[in-house]
Design a protein around this motif. Structure first.
Motif, PDB file in Angstrom:
ATOM      1  N   UNK A 381    -105.437   7.891  82.401  1.00  0.00           N
ATOM      2  CA  UNK A 381    -105.943   6.621  83.170  1.00  0.00           C
ATOM      3  C   UNK A 381    -106.584   5.856  82.153  1.00  0.00           C
ATOM      4  N   UNK A 382    -107.507   6.233  81.360  1.00  0.00           N
ATOM      5  CA  UNK A 382    -108.008   5.514  80.357  1.00  0.00           C
ATOM      6  C   UNK A 382    -106.840   4.623  79.352  1.00  0.00           C
ATOM      7  N   UNK A 383    -106.008   5.617  79.172  1.00  0.00           N
ATOM      8  CA  UNK A 383    -104.682   4.970  78.259  1.00  0.00           C
ATOM      9  C   UNK A 383    -103.985   3.900  79.255  1.00  0.00           C
ATOM     10  N   UNK A 384    -103.835   3.972  80.256  1.00  0.00           N
ATOM     11  CA  UNK A 384    -103.345   2.946  81.202  1.00  0.00           C
ATOM     12  C   UNK A 384    -103.666   1.812  81.217  1.00  0.00           C
ATOM     13  N   UNK A 385    -105.262   1.866  81.533  1.00  0.00           N
ATOM     14  CA  UNK A 385    -106.057   0.786  81.556  1.00  0.00           C
ATOM     15  C   UNK A 385    -105.995  -0.097  80.138  1.00  0.00           C
ATOM     16  N   UNK A 386    -106.217   0.708  78.976  1.00  0.00           N
ATOM     17  CA  UNK A 386    -105.720  -0.351  77.775  1.00  0.00           C
ATOM     18  C   UNK A 386    -104.391  -0.751  77.445  1.00  0.00           C
ATOM     19  N   UNK A 387    -103.326  -0.123  78.204  1.00  0.00           N
ATOM     20  CA  UNK A 387    -102.119  -0.782  78.034  1.00  0.00           C
ATOM     21  C   UNK A 387    -102.003  -1.914  79.112  1.00  0.00           C
ATOM     22  N   UNK A 388    -102.440  -1.933  80.139  1.00  0.00           N
ATOM     23  CA  UNK A 388    -102.789  -3.151  81.241  1.00  0.00           C
ATOM     24  C   UNK A 388    -103.487  -4.273  80.466  1.00  0.00           C
ATOM     25  N   UNK A 389    -104.618  -3.655  79.598  1.00  0.00           N
ATOM     26  CA  UNK A 389    -105.538  -4.983  79.432  1.00  0.00           C
ATOM     27  C   UNK A 389    -104.421  -5.650  78.105  1.00  0.00           C
ATOM     28  N   UNK A 390    -103.717  -4.864  77.532  1.00  0.00           N
ATOM     29  CA  UNK A 390    -102.854  -5.383  76.338  1.00  0.00           C
ATOM     30  C   UNK A 390    -101.768  -6.105  76.902  1.00  0.00           C
ATOM     31  N   UNK A 391    -101.359  -5.892  77.878  1.00  0.00           N
ATOM     32  CA  UNK A 391    -100.288  -6.439  78.559  1.00  0.00           C
ATOM     33  C   UNK A 391    -100.893  -7.961  79.214  1.00  0.00           C
ATOM     34  N   UNK A 392    -102.020  -7.698  79.764  1.00  0.00           N
ATOM     35  CA  UNK A 392    -102.900  -9.027  80.349  1.00  0.00           C
ATOM     36  C   UNK A 392    -103.087 -10.136  78.973  1.00  0.00           C
ATOM     37  N   UNK A 393    -103.163  -9.480  77.707  1.00  0.00           N
ATOM     38  CA  UNK A 393    -103.367 -10.446  76.544  1.00  0.00           C
ATOM     39  C   UNK A 393    -102.334 -11.187  76.219  1.00  0.00           C
ATOM     40  N   UNK A 394    -101.048 -10.316  76.127  1.00  0.00           N
ATOM     41  CA  UNK A 394     -99.769 -10.975  75.968  1.00  0.00           C
ATOM     42  C   UNK A 394     -99.361 -12.119  77.144  1.00  0.00           C
ATOM     43  N   UNK A 395     -99.841 -11.737  78.131  1.00  0.00           N
ATOM     44  CA  UNK A 395     -99.305 -12.864  79.221  1.00  0.00           C
ATOM     45  C   UNK A 395    -100.195 -14.056  78.976  1.00  0.00           C
ATOM     46  N   UNK A 396    -101.613 -13.792  78.742  1.00  0.00           N
ATOM     47  CA  UNK A 396    -102.298 -14.857  78.691  1.00  0.00           C
ATOM     48  C   UNK A 396    -102.203 -15.892  77.321  1.00  0.00           C
ATOM     49  N   UNK A 397    -101.631 -15.061  76.234  1.00  0.00           N
ATOM     50  CA  UNK A 397    -100.975 -15.891  74.946  1.00  0.00           C
ATOM     51  C   UNK A 397    -100.027 -16.729  75.282  1.00  0.00           C
ATOM     52  N   UNK A 398     -98.959 -16.115  76.045  1.00  0.00           N
ATOM     53  CA  UNK A 398     -97.937 -16.821  76.498  1.00  0.00           C
ATOM     54  C   UNK A 398     -98.276 -18.141  77.321  1.00  0.00           C
ATOM     55  N   UNK A 399     -99.161 -17.659  77.890  1.00  0.00           N
ATOM     56  CA  UNK A 399     -99.496 -19.110  78.950  1.00  0.00           C
ATOM     57  C   UNK A 399    -100.736 -19.999  78.634  1.00  0.00           C
ATOM     58  N   UNK A 400    -100.981 -19.691  77.357  1.00  0.00           N
ATOM     59  CA  UNK A 400    -102.514 -20.241  76.717  1.00  0.00           C
ATOM     60  C   UNK A 400    -102.342 -21.531  76.698  1.00  0.00           C
ATOM     61  N   UNK A 401    -101.287 -22.221  76.198  1.00  0.00           N
ATOM     62  CA  UNK A 401    -101.161 -23.607  75.854  1.00  0.00           C
ATOM     63  C   UNK A 401    -101.016 -24.368  77.438  1.00  0.00           C
ATOM     64  N   UNK A 402    -100.288 -23.844  78.052  1.00  0.00           N
ATOM     65  CA  UNK A 402     -99.995 -24.450  79.476  1.00  0.00           C
ATOM     66  C   UNK A 402    -101.452 -24.460  80.160  1.00  0.00           C
TER      67      UNK A 402
END
Length: 414
Positions: A381-402
Motif C-alpha cells: 500500500x505504501x509503495x502504491x501511495x508513492x507511485x500515485x504521488x509520482x504520477x501526480x507530480x508528472x501530471x502537475x508538471x505537464x499542466x504547470x504552465x497552463x
C-alpha cells in the motif's frame, strides 16, 4: 481588487447569528462530520473482539463509508446550489444524528454497515453545501477553511474517541451520544443563520449524477485531481491499516494508540494547511507531493525496522504532504468557480478525494487476508501511495504552465 481578497459580505443579517459567526458555525459542521467519520477507528479492535470478525471486515466497513460518501456527493452534491445551503445541511445533520443512534445501538457488523452508509450519505450531501456556504460568506477564508477543517475534524475524532474507549465507561455508546448532542446544537444554530444563495430551478435534475465540470475550472481540476487522489489514498492507509500497525509496532492494545496514527497525520495536515495558506497553490502542491513521498518512505522504513518513533516521524512528514496536497488542490480550483457552481465543484473534488480514500483501502483489506498479512500489505500500500504521488507530480508538471497562466489571469495566488 484581487479575486482572493474578496471582502467579507457586509449585508445586515436578518437572523440572530451574523455572517461572521455563521462562518464558524459552518466550519464546526465540517469538523464534527469528519470527527464522526473517524470516531469508529479506535473502536474497530473492540468490535472485532466482541463480534469476532476478520481484518478484511474492518477495511470493508471503512470502504463502505467511502462509497456511501461518493454516492452522496454524486447525487446530492449540487442540490444546495438550487434549493439553498440550509435545507441540505439541516437534513444532512438529521441523518448524521440518526447514524449516531444506529452506531450507539449496534449489535453486529450488519448494524455497523448500516450506520456507516447513513453516515456516508449524509456526509456526502453536506460537504459541498457547507464548504460552498463558507465560500459564499468569505471566499478567501472559506477556501482556506475547506482545506483546514477536514483534517482538524479527522484528527479530533480519532484522538477523542481513543481516549473515550480507553478511559471512560460504555465507549461504544458514549462517543456517539456525545456527537449526537453536538449535531443537535448545530442544527439549532443553522436555523438562526441567513441563507447564502437564492433558490434556482432545476433541483431535481441535479439528483442525476453528472461529472461534467464548468469550463472555468476544467484546467485547474485536471491539475489538482491526481494530487487529491494521492493524498487521500494516504489517509486511507492510516484509516484502514494504521490502527493495527501502530498497535503492532508499540506492542500495546491501547485504543489511544489505535487512533494515534490518524491523529498525527490529520493534525499535522491541518497545521500545514494553515502555515502554507499564503504560499502559491501550485508550490504548495509540489511541497505536498515531496512530503508525501518522503513521509511514506520513512514510515515504510520504520515498519521494516520495527521502530515506533520513526513511524510517527514518518507520519508527521506524510501529514505535511496530506495537508499541503489537499489545500493546494482546493485553492487551485475553488477561486475559479462561480457562486452557483461552488457546491457542485467542491463536491466533485471530494469525489476524487474519496475515491482515493476508499478504493485502495478495500484492496488492502483483501491483501491482508489473502496476500500474507498486515506488514506485507502495508508495504504494498505504501509503495502504491508513492507511485500515485509520482504520477501526480508528472501530471502537475505537464499542466504547470497552463495552470500558471490560468491562475495569474484570474488574479488569484496560484
Amino acid at each position: 481588487m484581487n479575486a482572493v481578497e474578496e471582502p467579507e459580505r457586509t449585508t445586515v443579517s436578518s437572523r440572530p447569528i451574523p455572517p461572521k459567526v455563521a462562518f464558524y458555525v459552518l466550519a464546526s459542521i465540517v469538523v464534527s462530520f469528519l470527527a464522526a467519520s473517524s470516531a469508529p477507528t479506535p473502536l474497530y479492535a473492540t468490535y472485532q473482539a466482541e463480534w469476532g470478525f476478520t481484518p478484511i471486515t474492518t477495511t470493508i466497513v471503512f470502504g463502505v463509508y467511502a462509497i456511501a460518501v461518493l454516492a452522496g456527493l454524486l447525487v446530492l452534491g449540487k442540490l444546495s446550489d438550487h434549493v439553498g445551503r440550509r435545507p441540505v445541511l439541516i437534513t444532512a445533520i438529521a441523518a448524521q444524528a440518526a447514524a449516531m443512534l444506529v452506531f450507539s445501538t449496534a449489535s453486529g457488523v450488519d448494524t455497523l454497515l448500516i450506520a456507516r452508509v447513513i453516515q456516508g450519505l449524509s456526509t456526502g450531501a453536506a460537504l459541498g453545501a457547507v464548504g460552498a456556504a463558507m465560500v459564499d460568506i468569505n471566499r478567501p477564508r472559506g477556501t482556506v477553511a475547506n482545506a483546514f477543517t477536514p483534517g482538524l475534524g479527522t484528527a479530533l475524532g480519532s484522538l477523542v474517541s481513543g481516549f473515550v474507549v480507553q478511559y471512560l465507561p460504555a465507549p461504544t455508546h458514549l462517543i456517539y451520544l456525545g456527537l449526537l448532542a453536538v449535531f443537535a446544537a448545530q442544527a439549532i444554530a443553522l436555523t438562526l443563520i441567513d441563507e447564502t444563495v437564492s433558490r434556482r430551478p432545476g433541483a431535481l435534475a441535479t439528483l442525476v449524477p453528472d461529472i461534467r465540470l464548468p469550463r472555468s475550472v476544467r484546467a485547474a481540476v485536471t491539475a489538482a485531481a491526481p494530487v487529491l487522489f494521492a493524498v487521500w489514498a494516504l489517509a486511507g492507509f492510516y484509516g484502514s491499516l494504521g490502527p493495527a500497525l501502530v498497535r503492532t509496532l508499540v506492542g500495546s492494545r491501547s485504543a489511544v494508540y489505535g487512533g494515534l496514527g490518524l491523529f498525527v497525520l490529520a493534525g499535522i495536515a491541518s497545521l500545514s494547511a494553515l502555515a502554507l495558506h499564503k504560499t502559491r497553490a501550485t508550490t504548495v502542491m509540489y511541497t505536498g507531493i515531496a512530503a508525501l513521498v518522503a513521509g511514506v518512505a520513512i514510515t515504510l522504513l520504520s515498519i521494516r525496522l520495527e521502530w515506533p518513533t520513526l513511524f510517527f516521524i514518518g507520519t508527521a512528514v506524510a501529514g505535511v504532504g496530506f495537508g499541503s496536497g489537499f489545500q493546494g488542490g482546493i485553492r487551485t480550483v475553488m477561486p475559479q468557480a462561480k457562486s452557483h457552481e461552488s457546491a457542485g465543484v467542491l463536491s466533485l473534488l471530494f469525489v476524487v478525494s474519496y475515491l482515493g480514500l476508499g478504493v485502495p483501502s478495500v484492496g488492502a483489506g483483501l491483501l491482508v487476508v489473502h496476500g500474507g498479512g498486515l506488514i506485507p500489505t502495508s508495504e504494498v500500500y505504501g509503495g502504491l501511495v508513492i507511485a500515485l504521488a509520482l504520477l501526480a507530480l508528472a501530471a502537475l508538471l505537464l499542466r504547470g504552465r497552463q495552470l500558471h497562466t490560468l491562475t495569474a489571469a484570474s488574479g488569484t495566488r496560484e
